[in-house]
Design a protein around this motif. Structure first.
Motif, mmCIF file in Angstrom:
data_model
loop_
_atom_site.group_PDB
_atom_site.id
_atom_site.type_symbol
_atom_site.label_atom_id
_atom_site.label_comp_id
_atom_site.label_asym_id
_atom_site.label_seq_id
_atom_site.Cartn_x
_atom_site.Cartn_y
_atom_site.Cartn_z
ATOM 1 N N THR A 1 0.813 -1.209 0.000
ATOM 2 C CA THR A 1 0.000 0.000 0.000
ATOM 3 C C THR A 1 0.850 1.265 0.000
ATOM 4 O O THR A 1 1.985 1.268 0.463
ATOM 5 N N VAL A 2 0.275 2.337 -0.535
ATOM 6 C CA VAL A 2 0.853 3.676 -0.493
ATOM 7 C C VAL A 2 -0.247 4.594 0.011
ATOM 8 O O VAL A 2 -1.210 4.873 -0.712
ATOM 9 N N GLY A 3 -0.135 5.030 1.248
ATOM 10 C CA GLY A 3 -1.236 5.788 1.835
ATOM 11 C C GLY A 3 -2.493 4.945 1.894
ATOM 12 O O GLY A 3 -2.482 3.846 2.461
ATOM 13 N N ASP A 4 -3.544 5.414 1.273
ATOM 14 C CA ASP A 4 -4.804 4.665 1.236
ATOM 15 C C ASP A 4 -4.954 3.852 -0.054
ATOM 16 O O ASP A 4 -5.997 3.231 -0.273
ATOM 17 N N HIS A 5 -3.905 3.859 -0.890
ATOM 18 C CA HIS A 5 -3.994 3.218 -2.204
ATOM 19 C C HIS A 5 -3.205 1.920 -2.205
ATOM 20 O O HIS A 5 -2.019 1.906 -1.867
ATOM 21 N N ALA A 6 -3.864 0.822 -2.552
ATOM 22 C CA ALA A 6 -3.211 -0.488 -2.595
ATOM 23 C C ALA A 6 -2.694 -0.766 -4.000
ATOM 24 O O ALA A 6 -3.478 -0.840 -4.949
ATOM 25 N N LEU A 7 -1.380 -0.899 -4.129
ATOM 26 C CA LEU A 7 -0.794 -1.316 -5.402
ATOM 27 C C LEU A 7 -0.761 -2.832 -5.507
ATOM 28 O O LEU A 7 -0.904 -3.396 -6.591
ATOM 29 N N LEU A 8 -0.523 -3.497 -4.387
ATOM 30 C CA LEU A 8 -0.510 -4.950 -4.302
ATOM 31 C C LEU A 8 -1.209 -5.364 -3.023
ATOM 32 O O LEU A 8 -1.288 -4.584 -2.067
ATOM 33 N N THR A 9 -1.676 -6.597 -2.967
ATOM 34 C CA THR A 9 -2.236 -7.124 -1.730
ATOM 35 C C THR A 9 -1.113 -7.653 -0.842
ATOM 36 O O THR A 9 -0.041 -8.025 -1.338
ATOM 37 N N PRO A 10 -1.342 -7.716 0.470
ATOM 38 C CA PRO A 10 -0.335 -8.326 1.337
ATOM 39 C C PRO A 10 0.019 -9.750 0.924
ATOM 40 O O PRO A 10 1.170 -10.174 1.054
ATOM 41 N N ALA A 11 -0.955 -10.495 0.402
ATOM 42 C CA ALA A 11 -0.673 -11.871 -0.026
ATOM 43 C C ALA A 11 0.330 -11.893 -1.172
ATOM 44 O O ALA A 11 1.222 -12.759 -1.213
ATOM 45 N N SER A 12 0.216 -10.966 -2.116
ATOM 46 C CA SER A 12 1.171 -10.910 -3.223
ATOM 47 C C SER A 12 2.557 -10.546 -2.735
ATOM 48 O O SER A 12 3.566 -11.101 -3.194
ATOM 49 N N VAL A 13 2.629 -9.597 -1.801
ATOM 50 C CA VAL A 13 3.931 -9.224 -1.248
ATOM 51 C C VAL A 13 4.555 -10.408 -0.527
ATOM 52 O O VAL A 13 5.767 -10.651 -0.639
ATOM 53 N N ARG A 14 3.758 -11.175 0.219
ATOM 54 C CA ARG A 14 4.298 -12.364 0.897
ATOM 55 C C ARG A 14 4.839 -13.363 -0.100
ATOM 56 O O ARG A 14 5.893 -13.982 0.132
ATOM 57 N N GLN A 15 4.133 -13.557 -1.209
ATOM 58 C CA GLN A 15 4.648 -14.481 -2.227
ATOM 59 C C GLN A 15 5.969 -13.997 -2.800
ATOM 60 O O GLN A 15 6.887 -14.784 -3.038
ATOM 61 N N MET A 16 6.073 -12.689 -3.035
ATOM 62 C CA MET A 16 7.312 -12.124 -3.564
ATOM 63 C C MET A 16 8.478 -12.335 -2.612
ATOM 64 O O MET A 16 9.604 -12.597 -3.047
ATOM 65 N N THR A 17 8.229 -12.199 -1.332
ATOM 66 C CA THR A 17 9.306 -12.146 -0.341
ATOM 67 C C THR A 17 9.478 -13.447 0.425
ATOM 68 O O THR A 17 10.095 -13.478 1.490
ATOM 69 N N THR A 18 8.954 -14.549 -0.111
ATOM 70 C CA THR A 18 9.093 -15.883 0.474
ATOM 71 C C THR A 18 9.992 -16.736 -0.401
ATOM 72 O O THR A 18 9.873 -16.715 -1.633
ATOM 73 N N ASP A 19 10.895 -17.481 0.203
ATOM 74 C CA ASP A 19 11.766 -18.374 -0.557
ATOM 75 C C ASP A 19 10.954 -19.485 -1.210
ATOM 76 O O ASP A 19 10.136 -20.135 -0.559
ATOM 77 N N HIS A 20 11.194 -19.710 -2.520
ATOM 78 C CA HIS A 20 10.468 -20.740 -3.267
ATOM 79 C C HIS A 20 11.366 -21.896 -3.714
ATOM 80 O O HIS A 20 10.890 -22.802 -4.413
ATOM 81 N N LEU A 21 12.631 -21.879 -3.343
ATOM 82 C CA LEU A 21 13.563 -22.890 -3.830
ATOM 83 C C LEU A 21 13.643 -24.078 -2.884
ATOM 84 O O LEU A 21 13.382 -23.963 -1.682
ATOM 85 N N THR A 22 14.027 -25.210 -3.443
ATOM 86 C CA THR A 22 14.325 -26.382 -2.625
ATOM 87 C C THR A 22 15.748 -26.238 -2.079
ATOM 88 O O THR A 22 16.567 -25.485 -2.619
ATOM 89 N N PRO A 23 16.085 -26.961 -1.007
ATOM 90 C CA PRO A 23 17.460 -26.913 -0.502
ATOM 91 C C PRO A 23 18.493 -27.264 -1.581
ATOM 92 O O PRO A 23 19.559 -26.651 -1.656
ATOM 93 N N GLY A 24 18.157 -28.227 -2.430
ATOM 94 C CA GLY A 24 19.081 -28.609 -3.497
ATOM 95 C C GLY A 24 19.297 -27.500 -4.509
ATOM 96 O O GLY A 24 20.410 -27.291 -5.008
ATOM 97 N N GLN A 25 18.240 -26.782 -4.849
ATOM 98 C CA GLN A 25 18.365 -25.671 -5.799
ATOM 99 C C GLN A 25 19.195 -24.540 -5.209
ATOM 100 O O GLN A 25 19.984 -23.903 -5.904
ATOM 101 N N ARG A 26 19.026 -24.267 -3.916
ATOM 102 C CA ARG A 26 19.860 -23.240 -3.276
ATOM 103 C C ARG A 26 21.324 -23.664 -3.265
ATOM 104 O O ARG A 26 22.218 -22.868 -3.554
#
Length: 382
Positions: free
Chosen positions: A278-303
């Motif tokens: 969000t920016v002020g009262d305006h939502a550019l993304l939902t919190p769920a989308s931000v969580r997906q962006m900022t969560t690791d998606h790799l397996t231990p082997g890929q890392r």
């Protein structure tokens, strides 16, 4: 404890960089400092609003733009990319990573939007650049250090990509860079706008990122830094001058590394992520989308397979995520990345921190230089 200004001045004095700008913010407290000069001649002092080529700090911005299209319902994470990228309808994969480019098998499944966002579509740089299927990424697609005016327009670029085999089957391995550029083409085609138009309308204008884009207009060239690499005999060699490759919008706006920006502009983007989109009262993304962006998606082997993840990182969408505390600056959940032009930025949701350092000296290899490590350590001690 050293101040932020002292951290920067140390590296200017020892000749590591001609200059730098850094910003560290926690909540409403923002510390922004500039040191040195915009060029190696010392003719113009660095300023907090100096403009830099941010290279791969473009990637998180691209990922956010893609998530906007997901929220719009124009694309979905599990969607095959074929409707927007028909050139990739029948990709081929080298039989083994070491195989010649003509020893191929069909892809086991279609490429998806999620594959691109997590850099696991099979295209990109592995740890070994000598593999036969990696060569065309440099020679045909002009991947590597940003050179915007040398890259073909998106349709021609995609036609070249369609003739290059995947290095791994979709979803199998994390590979660097190329997926973000492909994602930029997808964003443009799915939105019906050019990538610069979409980013300006949906991100830069709402966030007030007035100095961010794929080129620097003539009226701002006095704030644009020169770009260097360390010279073999000491000093710096010019890679690009302010009136060089970023003086006009390129045919191929690179979603992997083509943006210029300022510390203040990237701070506006990072602050939006910390606020759950969000920016002020305006939502550019939902919190769920931000969580997906900022969560690791790799397996231990890929890392483990990547030379870029040697200090406890994984990968979210467009940026790394700390998953282990293996260095003084590691904080589980820290999200951000580095740019090969000498830039770094991250957010730390647990402490509400945004930290950015911009320099103009090219990284000499995949491991961050001491300038970045000292900056990260300073942020961690605050």
């Amino acid at each position: 404890m050293s101040t932020l200004r002292e951290v920067l001045q140390t590296h200017v004095r020892d000749g590591s960089v001609p200059g730098a700008v850094a910003l560290v913010a926690r909540g409403d407290q923002v510390d922004v400092r500039a040191a040195g000069s915009t060029d190696a001649d010392g003719s113009a002092p660095m300023a907090p609003d100096s403009v830099f080529r941010i290279a791969s700090l473009t990637k998180p911005i691209t990922a956010a733009a893609a998530m906007m299209l997901v929220e719009d319902g124009r694309i979905a994470l599990d969607d095959p990319v074929t409707p927007w990228l028909p050139e990739l309808a029948s990709p081929m994969v080298v039989r083994t990573p070491e195989s010649p480019v003509d020893d191929v098998v069909p892809a086991a499944r279609p490429l998806t939007v999620l594959d691109l966002l997590t850099s696991r579509a099979g295209y990109g740089f592995p740890s070994d650049f000598s593999l036969p299927a990696v060569g065309p990424l440099f020679s045909e697609l002009k991947q590597g250090p940003p050179q915007p005016q040398a890259v073909a327009a998106p349709d021609a670029w995609m036609a070249k990509l369609s003739r290059i085999p995947l290095l791994h089957q979709p979803g199998e391995a994390w590979l660097y860079n190329t997926c973000s550029d492909i994602l930029g083409v997808l964003i443009a085609r799915a939105s019906g706008q050019s990538l610069p138009e979409f980013l300006a309308e949906r991100l830069f204008e709402p966030l007030g990122m007035s100095d961010t884009g794929f080129a620097v207009p003539a009226r701002k060239l006095d704030r644009f830094t020169s770009y260097y690499r360390a010279g073999e005999a000491g000093g710096f060699d010019v890679v690009d001058a302010p009136d060089g490759q970023w003086s006009s919008v390129p045919d191929f706006p690179s979603a992997a590394g083509g943006l210029v920006s300022t510390a203040g502009d990237w701070y506006a983007f990072g602050r939006m992520l910390l606020a759950g989109g969000t920016v002020g009262d305006h939502a550019l993304l939902t919190p769920a989308s931000v969580r997906q962006m900022t969560t690791d998606h790799l397996t231990p082997g890929q890392r483990k397979a990547s030379a870029l993840f040697t200090e406890g990182q994984g990968w979210g969408f467009g940026g790394s995520v700390d998953v282990e505390r293996t260095a003084p600056w590691n904080v589980p959940g820290r999200y951000g990345w580095v740019g090969g032009t000498g830039t770094t930025a991250h957010i730390v949701p647990s402490s509400g921190t945004v930290a950015i350092m911009l320099t103009q000296v090219e990284m000499a290899g995949p491991q961050p230089p001491r300038t970045m490590r000292d900056f990260w350590s300073h942020v961690a001690r605050r």
